[in-house]
Design an enzyme around this catalytic site. Structure first.
Site: not given
Ligand code: UD1
Length: 421
Positions: A22-23, A94, A118, A123, A125-127, A306, A398
């Site tokens: 899925k991912n 998300r 979830c 979570r 999106i700053d990065l 996960d 999902r």
């Molecule tokens: C993806 C996976 C999810 C998995 C996660 C971590 C998909 C669709 N989902 O989620 O199943 O659990 O990777 O392996 O692929 N963060 C920030 N700022 C940002 C983005 C992330 O602080 O802009 C933090 C998040 O809050 C979290 C960490 O970074 O604590 C990891 O998040 P991230 O790797 O971005 O996970 P997702 O891409 O959302």
């Protein structure tokens, strides 16, 4: 609404097939936005999250054909609009935010609702936004929306504060149409990032370094038709490995990439689970006495967050003390509360969970609070004494293709039952 009714305690046997990841599929479907030609994804897992991203793309007027029988999705985004995607759909998942990078790359501007997802932490999106700004976009957030605009995206040197999977994917996709070279430092190294790079390269993008912490993307002008078969789902594979261990059974799992599953295989082996690795499959023998362990979730190639919930279910059944430390998401122990209803002995202290093994779970009525928490409850139910009812299994749908059918194929007593809320 549907719930699962599981009569636990059965030994399982036989073979089970893992679906595609899925991912991997979600960012790949988002990446079709960059390409105005036909894109085909083979062996697509027919899952709720996949249907949601397809609906998001349809709301942008993409032409999509989902062939459920042959598990094939065909997309043509030639006529999509730069107008916003359906807000409700975006908030539902998300991963919908993965359309931001490609929409910005293709149209030079895009406005989208802030994402949902979830219930496992804040979570941010700053990065993602920092990366898109570094490519020259003017980014603003307000009134529940994010807007990004750029006359032209210009390749840039970006160093992520944290190797975020989604941010790496969004930046990679936007950068494929930027002018010049983009270098993403401290990039995520997950197998799904590699799969996305393979897809993008097949349609004409110039990318290298995927799977390491430095990814280089040289912008191109346009793309060509592409057909892609995504990788197997390492989380589903891991869930079935734990199915064998927790039910003390011998199971063959088809659709396992040894390298992608290494962090999971290593921990199960440390516990005493016997795992025979073959080409694209494993045979997992969980009939031995298992040992408690300590584990910490980490970005790939560390142990995946996960798989944390499913591992917690298993460790609950292993005599002795185990400690799980969750380093990725700050609120990812919701399943512990539900497992305790089934008799688990778990103490949460901040980001750590201390687990004392019990003799057996006792069947109870529990609720899936998120996707992997739901999987953990299914695993607990399979080994519990008596009957377990799991509500809110839409979370499980999902990310797992017909999990109850696959488990029934192994001899489990699990039924999906409809109920009125
Ligand atoms: C993806 C996976 C999810 C998995 C996660 C971590 C998909 C669709 N989902 O989620 O199943 O659990 O990777 O392996 O692929 N963060 C920030 N700022 C940002 C983005 C992330 O602080 O802009 C933090 C998040 O809050 C979290 C960490 O970074 O604590 C990891 O998040 P991230 O790797 O971005 O996970 P997702 O891409 O959302």
């Amino acid at each position: 609404m549907d719930k699962f009714i599981i009569k636990g305690g059965k030994r399982l046997e036989g073979e089970v097939n893992v679906s595609a990841a899925k991912n991997s599929v979600l960012p790949i479907l988002a990446a079709t936005i960059l390409n105005g030609n036909n894109c085909t994804v083979e062996n697509t897992p027919m899952l709720e999250d996949v249907f949601v991203i397809c609906d998001v793309l349809k709301s942008l007027r993409a032409d999509i054909n989902i062939d459920k029988v042959n598990k094939r999705v065909k997309i043509n985004t030639a006529n999509i609009f730069a107008n916003g995607a359906n807000d409700e759909l975006v908030r539902k998942m998300r991963a919908s935010f993965l359309i931001m990078g490609p929409m910005l790359g293709r149209f030079g501007s895009f406005k989208i609702s802030l994402p949902g997802g979830c219930n496992i932490g804040t979570r941010p999106i700053d990065l993602h936004l920092k990366g898109l700004s570094a490519l020259g976009a003017e980014v603003s957030v307000g009134h529940g929306y994010v807007e990004a605009k750029a006359k032209k995206l210009i390749g840039s040197n970006i160093y992520l504060d944290y190797p975020s999977v989604g941010a790496t994917e969004n930046i990679m996709m936007a950068a494929t149409l930027a002018q010049g070279e983009t270098i993403i430092g401290n990039a995520a190294e997950e197998p799904e990032i590699v799969d996305l790079a393979i897809f993008l390269r097949a349609m004409g993008a110039k990318i290298d370094g995927e799977g390491t912490d430095t990814i280089r993307i040289l912008g191109v002008k346009d793309f060509k038709e592409v057909v892609h078969k995504p990788i197997y789902d390492r989380i589903e594979a891991g869930t079935f490995m734990i199915t064998a261990a927790i039910t003390k059974s011998l199971i063959k799992i088809n659709g396992v990439d040894e390298i992608h599953s290494k962090p999971i295989i290593a921990k199960l082996t440390e516990m005493g689970v016997a795992i025979e690795i073959n080409k694209n499959s494993v045979i997992v023998d969980g009939r031995q006495k298992l040992n408690p362990i300590d584990l910490k979730t980490m970005p790939y190639p560390g142990f995946p967050t996960d798989m944390q919930a499913q591992m917690m279910s298993l460790l609950c059944t292993v005599k002795g003390t185990s400690i799980i430390t969750e380093t990725i998401f700050e609120n990812r122990f919701m399943h512990a509360v539900e497992l305790k209803r089934m008799g688990a002995n778990i103490k949460i202290d901040g980001r750590s969970a201390v687990i004392e093994g019990i003799d057996t779970f006792t069947g109870s009525e529990v609720t899936a609070t998120d996707l992997r928490a739901g999987a953990a409850l299914v695993l607990a139910g399979l080994t519990a004494e008596g009957t377990t009812a799991i509500k809110d299994i839409y979370h499980i749908d999902r990310g797992y293709v017909s999990i109850e059918k696959k488990l029934r194929g192994l001899g489990a007593d699990i039924e999906r039952v409809h109920y009125d809320k």
